[in-house]
Design a protein around this motif. Sequence first.
Motif, short mmCIF file in Angstrom:
data_model
loop_
_atom_site.label_atom_id
_atom_site.label_comp_id
_atom_site.label_asym_id
_atom_site.label_seq_id
_atom_site.Cartn_x
_atom_site.Cartn_y
_atom_site.Cartn_z
N LEU A 35 0.83 -1.20 0.00
CA LEU A 35 0.00 0.00 0.00
C LEU A 35 0.86 1.25 0.00
CD1 LEU A 35 -3.01 -0.71 2.40
CD2 LEU A 35 -3.11 -0.10 -0.02
N ARG A 36 1.96 1.21 0.74
CA ARG A 36 2.85 2.38 0.78
C ARG A 36 3.52 2.61 -0.57
NH1 ARG A 36 6.00 2.92 6.53
NH2 ARG A 36 4.19 3.72 7.67
N THR A 37 3.90 1.53 -1.22
CA THR A 37 4.48 1.67 -2.55
C THR A 37 3.48 2.33 -3.50
OG1 THR A 37 5.93 -0.25 -2.26
CG2 THR A 37 5.43 0.42 -4.53
N TRP A 38 2.23 1.86 -3.43
CA TRP A 38 1.17 2.48 -4.25
C TRP A 38 0.99 3.95 -3.90
CZ3 TRP A 38 -3.42 4.83 -2.86
CH2 TRP A 38 -4.28 5.15 -3.92
N ALA A 39 1.03 4.27 -2.59
CA ALA A 39 0.84 5.65 -2.15
C ALA A 39 1.91 6.56 -2.73
CB ALA A 39 0.84 5.73 -0.63
N HIS A 40 3.16 6.11 -2.71
CA HIS A 40 4.25 6.93 -3.26
C HIS A 40 4.09 7.09 -4.77
CE1 HIS A 40 6.94 7.59 0.20
NE2 HIS A 40 6.41 6.48 0.66
N GLN A 41 3.70 6.02 -5.44
CA GLN A 41 3.49 6.12 -6.89
C GLN A 41 2.34 7.06 -7.21
OE1 GLN A 41 2.91 1.99 -7.84
NE2 GLN A 41 5.10 1.58 -8.07
N ALA A 42 1.27 7.00 -6.40
CA ALA A 42 0.10 7.84 -6.64
C ALA A 42 0.41 9.31 -6.39
CB ALA A 42 -1.06 7.37 -5.77
N LEU A 43 1.18 9.59 -5.35
CA LEU A 43 1.53 10.98 -5.05
C LEU A 43 2.49 11.54 -6.10
CD1 LEU A 43 1.94 10.86 -1.16
CD2 LEU A 43 0.10 11.96 -2.46
N ALA A 44 3.31 10.67 -6.66
CA ALA A 44 4.19 11.04 -7.79
C ALA A 44 4.94 12.34 -7.53
CB ALA A 44 3.38 11.13 -9.09
N LEU A 45 5.69 12.37 -6.44
CA LEU A 45 6.45 13.57 -6.10
C LEU A 45 7.52 13.88 -7.15
CD1 LEU A 45 6.98 13.13 -2.26
CD2 LEU A 45 5.60 14.87 -3.40
N ASN A 46 7.80 15.17 -7.27
CA ASN A 46 8.84 15.64 -8.17
C ASN A 46 9.86 16.47 -7.39
OD1 ASN A 46 7.72 14.75 -10.78
ND2 ASN A 46 6.04 16.17 -10.26
N PRO A 47 11.07 16.58 -7.90
CA PRO A 47 12.06 17.45 -7.25
C PRO A 47 11.52 18.86 -7.08
CG PRO A 47 13.12 16.10 -8.91
CD PRO A 47 11.64 15.88 -9.07
N GLY A 48 11.80 19.43 -5.91
CA GLY A 48 11.39 20.80 -5.63
C GLY A 48 10.01 20.93 -5.00
N GLU A 49 9.26 19.82 -4.89
CA GLU A 49 7.92 19.91 -4.32
C GLU A 49 7.96 19.83 -2.79
OE1 GLU A 49 4.60 18.63 -7.44
OE2 GLU A 49 5.62 16.89 -6.55
N ARG A 50 6.81 20.19 -2.18
CA ARG A 50 6.65 20.14 -0.73
C ARG A 50 5.68 19.03 -0.37
NH1 ARG A 50 5.33 26.60 -0.11
NH2 ARG A 50 7.48 27.40 -0.20
N ALA A 51 6.10 18.13 0.56
CA ALA A 51 5.26 17.00 0.95
C ALA A 51 5.26 16.87 2.47
CB ALA A 51 5.78 15.71 0.32
N ALA A 118 1.77 17.71 -1.75
CA ALA A 118 1.33 16.34 -1.46
C ALA A 118 1.19 16.13 0.04
CB ALA A 118 2.31 15.33 -2.05
N VAL A 119 0.14 15.41 0.42
CA VAL A 119 -0.13 15.09 1.83
C VAL A 119 -0.39 13.60 1.95
CG1 VAL A 119 -1.67 15.43 3.80
CG2 VAL A 119 -1.11 17.37 2.32
N LEU A 120 0.27 12.95 2.90
CA LEU A 120 0.04 11.54 3.21
C LEU A 120 -0.48 11.42 4.63
CD1 LEU A 120 0.41 8.46 2.58
CD2 LEU A 120 2.72 8.68 3.54
N SER A 121 -1.46 10.54 4.84
CA SER A 121 -1.94 10.23 6.19
C SER A 121 -2.27 8.75 6.23
CB SER A 121 -3.19 11.05 6.53
OG SER A 121 -3.71 10.67 7.80
N GLU A 122 -1.57 8.03 7.09
CA GLU A 122 -1.74 6.57 7.15
C GLU A 122 -2.12 6.12 8.55
OE1 GLU A 122 1.06 2.81 7.57
OE2 GLU A 122 1.62 4.04 5.84
N ARG A 123 -3.24 5.43 8.66
CA ARG A 123 -3.71 4.82 9.91
C ARG A 123 -3.84 5.83 11.06
NH1 ARG A 123 0.09 -0.03 10.99
NH2 ARG A 123 1.58 1.27 9.88
N VAL A 124 -4.34 6.99 10.73
CA VAL A 124 -4.58 8.03 11.73
C VAL A 124 -6.08 8.23 11.94
CG1 VAL A 124 -4.33 10.50 12.21
CG2 VAL A 124 -2.39 9.22 11.28
N PHE A 125 -6.85 8.22 10.87
CA PHE A 125 -8.27 8.56 10.95
C PHE A 125 -9.06 7.62 11.85
CE2 PHE A 125 -7.37 11.68 7.92
CZ PHE A 125 -8.51 12.41 7.59
N GLN A 126 -8.65 6.36 11.99
CA GLN A 126 -9.40 5.43 12.82
C GLN A 126 -9.39 5.83 14.30
OE1 GLN A 126 -7.46 1.49 13.61
NE2 GLN A 126 -5.94 2.27 12.16
N HIS A 127 -8.49 6.72 14.66
CA HIS A 127 -8.37 7.13 16.06
C HIS A 127 -8.86 8.55 16.33
CE1 HIS A 127 -6.24 3.45 16.56
NE2 HIS A 127 -5.27 3.83 15.75
#
Length: 268
Positions: A35-51, A118-127
């Motif tokens: 899932l994390r691999t998919w998340a990184h591919q989906a976010l598709a960060l580029n040099p110079g971006e803020r995440a 880009a923003v990532l949030s993993e396993r936080v919302f359940q709490h």
Amino acid sequence: MDTPGLRPDRFDSAGQNQLVDVRDLQAALPGIQRLRTWAHQALALNPGERAVDIGSGTGSEVLAFADVVGPTGEAIGVEPDPHLLASAERRAAEKGSTAKFHSGDAYGIPFGADYFDAVLSERVFQHLTAPARAANEIARVLRPGGRTVVVDVDWDTAIVHPGDRRVVREVIETLISATTNPLSGRRLPGLLTQAGLVIDEVGSHALVQTRAAGPGSLVDRISAMAVARGSITEAERNQLLADLERGARTGDIHLSVTMFAVLAHKPA
């Protein structure tokens, strides 16, 4: 705990007493990593971006962000636990990473509006007792055109086999009642949509515990809670654990829960 992919889960103050220990899902780490691999591919960060990673734990994902965005970008972790924050900062220093970490949580990301690509949030919302606030906070800090991946579990998808179906259901219902936001996985698309974001993709992955783990500490503890609340008897609990132990020996065992991942973006 410093195992990548198994960072301790985060809780807001109102959820502190509703801790559900998911450490016995350690055997499902390959699923989390996929899932994390998919998340990184989906976010598709580029040099110079803020995440930013909300609930960044010991910082593994932020370190990965930093490698991609490079010295002209920003890789930020936001974490409320001071011990995890200190651990992440040490790891970044040891690796010579440009990753930065700040104290904060899903309700208060310490950056201005329209800041992150880009923003990532993993396993936080359940709490979270107020998940809509967290979704609005993600929308606030995303720049127009920015994207987010939010990943969480849906405990109503839990499967426990073998065992009497009524007893198993009571144990799962006990787990659900002991979790702040137990159906968070299915709610993610709606929450992000209501926050003004556009859903691009929804994926899922069943985290399956290996046979070697047997019943696991989670089933052991939650079944004891089910006895305490009068949902099942002690004899029924003992039979369930015996059935699962026997299943582990014979190969007839299945313990799993489904994680959902949502990719969304902020309209330009």
